[in-house]
Design an enzyme around this catalytic site. Structure first.
Site, short mmCIF file in Angstrom:
data_model
loop_
_atom_site.label_atom_id
_atom_site.label_comp_id
_atom_site.label_asym_id
_atom_site.label_seq_id
_atom_site.Cartn_x
_atom_site.Cartn_y
_atom_site.Cartn_z
N GLU A 81 -23.91 60.74 -4.35
CA GLU A 81 -23.19 61.86 -4.97
C GLU A 81 -21.70 61.81 -4.59
O GLU A 81 -20.83 62.04 -5.42
CB GLU A 81 -23.84 63.18 -4.54
CG GLU A 81 -23.12 64.45 -4.98
CD GLU A 81 -23.00 64.62 -6.49
OE1 GLU A 81 -23.63 63.85 -7.25
OE2 GLU A 81 -22.22 65.49 -6.91
N ASN A 137 -21.56 93.68 -11.89
CA ASN A 137 -21.53 92.24 -11.59
C ASN A 137 -22.20 92.09 -10.23
O ASN A 137 -21.79 92.74 -9.28
CB ASN A 137 -20.04 91.81 -11.54
CG ASN A 137 -19.84 90.45 -10.94
OD1 ASN A 137 -20.72 89.60 -11.00
ND2 ASN A 137 -18.67 90.23 -10.37
N GLY A 138 -23.26 91.28 -10.15
CA GLY A 138 -23.94 91.09 -8.87
C GLY A 138 -25.45 91.08 -9.04
O GLY A 138 -25.95 90.87 -10.15
N HIS A 151 -27.98 42.89 2.11
CA HIS A 151 -28.68 42.21 1.00
C HIS A 151 -27.74 41.93 -0.17
O HIS A 151 -28.20 41.67 -1.28
CB HIS A 151 -29.88 43.05 0.57
CG HIS A 151 -30.87 43.25 1.67
ND1 HIS A 151 -31.66 42.23 2.14
CD2 HIS A 151 -31.16 44.33 2.43
CE1 HIS A 151 -32.42 42.69 3.14
NE2 HIS A 151 -32.12 43.96 3.33
N LYS A 163 -18.70 61.56 -7.29
CA LYS A 163 -17.61 62.54 -7.36
C LYS A 163 -16.26 61.84 -7.31
O LYS A 163 -15.37 62.12 -8.10
CB LYS A 163 -17.76 63.50 -6.18
CG LYS A 163 -17.38 64.91 -6.45
CD LYS A 163 -18.49 65.80 -6.94
CE LYS A 163 -19.15 65.36 -8.22
NZ LYS A 163 -20.23 66.22 -8.63
N CYS A 216 -19.99 87.88 -13.46
CA CYS A 216 -19.68 88.51 -14.74
C CYS A 216 -18.26 89.04 -14.65
O CYS A 216 -17.69 89.09 -13.57
CB CYS A 216 -20.60 89.70 -15.00
SG CYS A 216 -22.34 89.29 -15.02
N GLU A 274 -15.56 59.87 -10.61
CA GLU A 274 -15.34 60.63 -11.84
C GLU A 274 -14.01 61.38 -11.85
O GLU A 274 -13.42 61.56 -12.90
CB GLU A 274 -16.51 61.56 -12.18
CG GLU A 274 -16.66 62.79 -11.35
CD GLU A 274 -17.85 63.65 -11.77
OE1 GLU A 274 -18.09 63.80 -12.96
OE2 GLU A 274 -18.53 64.18 -10.87
N ARG A 323 -15.70 83.90 -16.35
CA ARG A 323 -16.67 84.45 -15.41
C ARG A 323 -18.05 84.63 -16.05
O ARG A 323 -19.02 85.00 -15.37
CB ARG A 323 -16.21 85.81 -14.88
CG ARG A 323 -14.87 85.77 -14.17
CD ARG A 323 -14.52 87.14 -13.63
NE ARG A 323 -15.51 87.62 -12.70
CZ ARG A 323 -15.55 87.33 -11.41
NH1 ARG A 323 -14.62 86.55 -10.90
NH2 ARG A 323 -16.50 87.80 -10.63
N TRP A 343 -22.71 86.91 -17.50
CA TRP A 343 -23.34 85.62 -17.16
C TRP A 343 -24.69 86.01 -16.62
O TRP A 343 -24.80 86.51 -15.50
CB TRP A 343 -22.50 84.89 -16.13
CG TRP A 343 -23.09 83.59 -15.68
CD1 TRP A 343 -23.81 83.37 -14.55
CD2 TRP A 343 -23.02 82.35 -16.35
NE1 TRP A 343 -24.18 82.06 -14.49
CE2 TRP A 343 -23.71 81.40 -15.57
CE3 TRP A 343 -22.43 81.93 -17.56
CZ2 TRP A 343 -23.83 80.06 -15.95
CZ3 TRP A 343 -22.55 80.60 -17.91
CH2 TRP A 343 -23.24 79.69 -17.12
N LYS A 378 -18.58 68.61 -19.79
CA LYS A 378 -19.35 69.40 -18.84
C LYS A 378 -20.85 69.35 -19.16
O LYS A 378 -21.68 69.30 -18.27
CB LYS A 378 -18.85 70.84 -18.86
CG LYS A 378 -19.52 71.76 -17.86
CD LYS A 378 -19.06 71.45 -16.45
CE LYS A 378 -19.82 72.20 -15.38
NZ LYS A 378 -19.72 71.55 -14.07
C1 F6R Z 1 -21.16 65.05 -12.24
C2 F6R Z 1 -21.88 65.87 -13.20
C3 F6R Z 1 -22.88 65.22 -14.09
C4 F6R Z 1 -24.06 66.15 -14.36
C5 F6R Z 1 -24.99 65.54 -15.41
C6 F6R Z 1 -26.22 66.40 -15.65
O1 F6R Z 1 -20.28 65.80 -11.46
O2 F6R Z 1 -21.65 67.05 -13.29
O3 F6R Z 1 -23.30 64.01 -13.58
O4 F6R Z 1 -24.74 66.37 -13.17
O5 F6R Z 1 -24.31 65.38 -16.62
O6 F6R Z 1 -25.87 67.67 -16.10
P1 F6R Z 1 -26.89 68.86 -16.04
O7 F6R Z 1 -27.14 69.17 -14.61
O8 F6R Z 1 -26.19 69.97 -16.76
O9 F6R Z 1 -28.13 68.42 -16.73
#
Ligand code: F6R
Length: 598
Positions: free
Chosen positions: A470, A98-99, A493, A474, A2, A477, A27, A72, A593
């Site tokens: 993963e 905050n905490g 294969h 990363k 927060c 992307e 935050r 938050w 996001k």
């Molecule tokens: C990759 C990434 C996305 C999310 C996906 C699901 O770095 O962030 O692949 O993992 O869009 O998002 P959530 O977890 O918010 O359902």
């Protein structure tokens, strides 16, 4: 996470604080509030929603001392009454926090018996009632006594009617004082007041501080005055929001240990007392998610089978919602950091329609998914600004381990001793992550191997197969390099056909894992096709190092928990490749996001 902001000086406090809160919004942004000393009396305004909502209802306060908070949610969903600040029963004191206060339920019961009236679902509210009990004219001493009563982590600030003093205390949450001329500032980070002063005093764990317009006094935990020279900040406000890191992504990777620590704090008691998954009479589990969260689900499948022996299936949310759905698993776990992903929400509704019990793992208190499921387990990573999931992914792994251990113990697959042993290994994960972070520059150097690649393979086996998926996600992307993750046994294969000296292969082999020898064989196969191999392995593993062109070492851990340090190493790797390629790291092209549309 927060944001805290306080001001005592000669300007209109509300104006300074609202401006500071705007800068602290990264935050937390689910609710906000201010408490002002107005004509000697405390006046409070707080609202659920982003700061704009609060702006619309804050009148023109004239007071010169006050506190503000942007929240938050971690304990208690976002709402007007759970927003900070909180007032004491007599309305003379106000507090922001905050905490996480771990022992708040015990304290709340005691305080209620003593006659204190609670108005919210938060852990924070115990602080204001404790402060009220300890206050006999010395606000800083009252706060010092209050923190003696609590367990957990905190940055706390308080103000009293009729005065110009703000007091604060901290443990494991940031707090910094800004030094002005006839005015002083307090905040979670310097961004909040950087347009007024760049002269700051950092408050350390265990310290309390008292500030008025003309003076700032810092005390240690024994109540002795601390002498500390101010620091001068040379960053811009935007840099400061990133805590001196160049990108949110790197900052958030470095917040990994704290995110893990907070998630453990929030969940351990619930796991040990069986408060999460109160019923474990199911025979099978399905885990549903998208993107990185799906990779956490895959790690979760291995963990569920290892600790609980429960047959587990996985489904992408976008597939699950349209699948025929015959013979459904009775427990469906949905993982979504945002809690707003359209496909995962639809999958949750579909699972309930099919009569399954549903449990969501999410990072956002009060997000839509929390209203669509039977039970919720929160990760406590704090807000994540970078589009690429980093610290939230780590805490999803942790949540899946914790759930697996809980189910294993409840079903009798794990004895009490094994359950405690597993939890105690898991408690080390924050240190594990820290030791990877301590080698950030070595990983940065090793990552140069990938800079000019057009294609890149990530290979692993067993519980590190999803870790490599993963890792590949990363890299693609944020650096826009074409990267694919494979189960190493699958190479022959088909994918081997693509390998040559221009395609680097990142390969993980963890000493002690029962697939370790198989991984060494796979790495030899790859090296025989002239592909440069970047190995990821346990510290001191010379056998693996001999087969690889370069190495990234991670601390030695039980193989089942190795996805935690390996993930962090791969996040750092992708970050530096993307940085050298000049990519838009925090906002990769074409991505958002939170994917709230289908
Ligand atoms: C990759 C990434 C996305 C999310 C996906 C699901 O770095 O962030 O692949 O993992 O869009 O998002 P959530 O977890 O918010 O359902």
């Amino acid at each position: 996470m927060c944001g805290i902001n306080g001001y005592s000086g000669h300007r209109r406090a509300a104006e300074v604080i609202m401006e500071g809160l705007k800068r602290l919004e990264y935050r937390g942004y689910d609710s906000a509030g201010v408490a002002m000393v107005e004509d000697g009396r405390l006046v409070l305004v707080k609202r659920q929603g982003e700061l704009e909502v609060l702006k619309g209802v804050v009148p023109r306060f004239e007071g010169r001392t006050g506190l503000g908070h942007t929240r938050w949610a971690t304990c208690g969903r976002p709402s007007d009454r759970n927003a900070h600040p909180f007032l004491s029963c007599d309305g003379k004191l106000a507090i922001v926090h905050n905490g996480i206060i771990e022992n708040y339920t015990v304290l709340k019961t005691r305080l209620e018996t003593e006659g204190h009236h609670f108005t919210s679902e938060t852990d924070t509210e115990v602080l204001i009632h404790l402060l009220e009990g300890h206050y006999h004219g010395d606000l800083r001493q009252a706060l010092a006594d209050t923190v003696e009563d609590i367990q957990g982590t905190y940055a706390i600030a308080a103000v009293c009617e009729g005065g110009t003093e703000i007091v604060a205390a901290r443990k494991e949450n940031p707090l910094v004082v800004g030094l002005g001329v006839n005015e002083n500032f307090l905040a979670s980070d310097v961004t909040a007041f950087l347009s007024y002063t760049n002269k700051v005093l950092y408050i350390m764990d265990g310290e309390t501080v008292s500030l008025t317009p003309t003076g700032v006094k810092v005390y240690d935990s024994q109540g002795e005055l601390v002498k500390r020279e101010p620091s001068l900040i040379t960053w811009s406000a935007e840099d400061a929001q990133k805590g001196g890191f160049e990108h949110f992504m790197l900052k958030e990777i470095f917040e990994g240990p704290n995110a893990i620590h907070n998630t453990m704090l929030g969940a351990l008691d619930m796991i040990e007392n069986g408060e999460i998954l109160s019923r474990t009479d199911f025979q099978t589990v399905k885990v549903v998610a998208c993107g990185s969260s799906f990779h956490a689900a895959m790690v979760g499948k291995y963990a569920l089978e290892e600790f609980a022996g429960v047959p587990t299936t996985l489904e992408l949310a976008s597939e699950y919602r349209y699948s025929p759905g015959a013979r459904e698993a009775p427990l469906v776990i949905l993982i979504t950091q945002s809690g707003e992903t359209a496909d995962t929400l639809a999958a949750a509704r579909e699972a309930r329609r099919r009569g399954c019990r549903t449990l969501a793992v999410t990072n956002v208190v009060g997000s839509t998914i929390t209203r669509e499921v039977d039970e919720v387990m929160y990760t406590r990573a704090g807000p994540e600004i970078g589009v690429a999931a980093t610290k939230t992914f780590l805490t999803q792994l942790l949540a899946m381990y914790l759930l697996s251990i809980r189910i294993g113990y409840a079903k009798g697959t794990l004895s009490h001793d094994s359950m405690r042993g597993a939890l105690s290994s898991l408690r080390q994960s924050s240190n594990m992550v820290q030791s990877v972070l301590n080698h950030v520059h070595e990983i940065e150097e090793a990552s140069r191997m990938i800079d000019s690649a057009q294609h890149c393979f990530f290979i692993g086996r067993n519980i590190n197969y999803p870790t490599m998926l993963e890792g590949a996600l990363k890299l693609k992307e944020i650096s826009y390099i074409h990267a694919e993750g494979f189960a190493a046994g699958e190479l022959k294969h088909g994918p081997l056909a693509l390998l040559d000296s221009s395609t680097p292969v990142i390969a993980v082999a963890i000493k002690g894992d029962h697939t370790y020898e198989k991984m060494l064989a796979n790495i030899s196969e790859v090296a025989a096709r002239d592909s440069p191999v970047l190995g990821v392995g346990s510290e001191g593993d010379t056998e693996l190092a001999r087969l690889c062109e370069r190495m990234i070492f991670v601390p030695q851990v039980k193989p089942v928990f190795s996805p935690i340090p390996v993930t962090v190493a791969l996040q750092i790797l992708s970050y530096y490749v993307a940085k050298r390629r000049g990519c838009s790291i925090d906002k990769p092209k074409n991505l958002a996001k939170s994917v709230t549309v289908e």
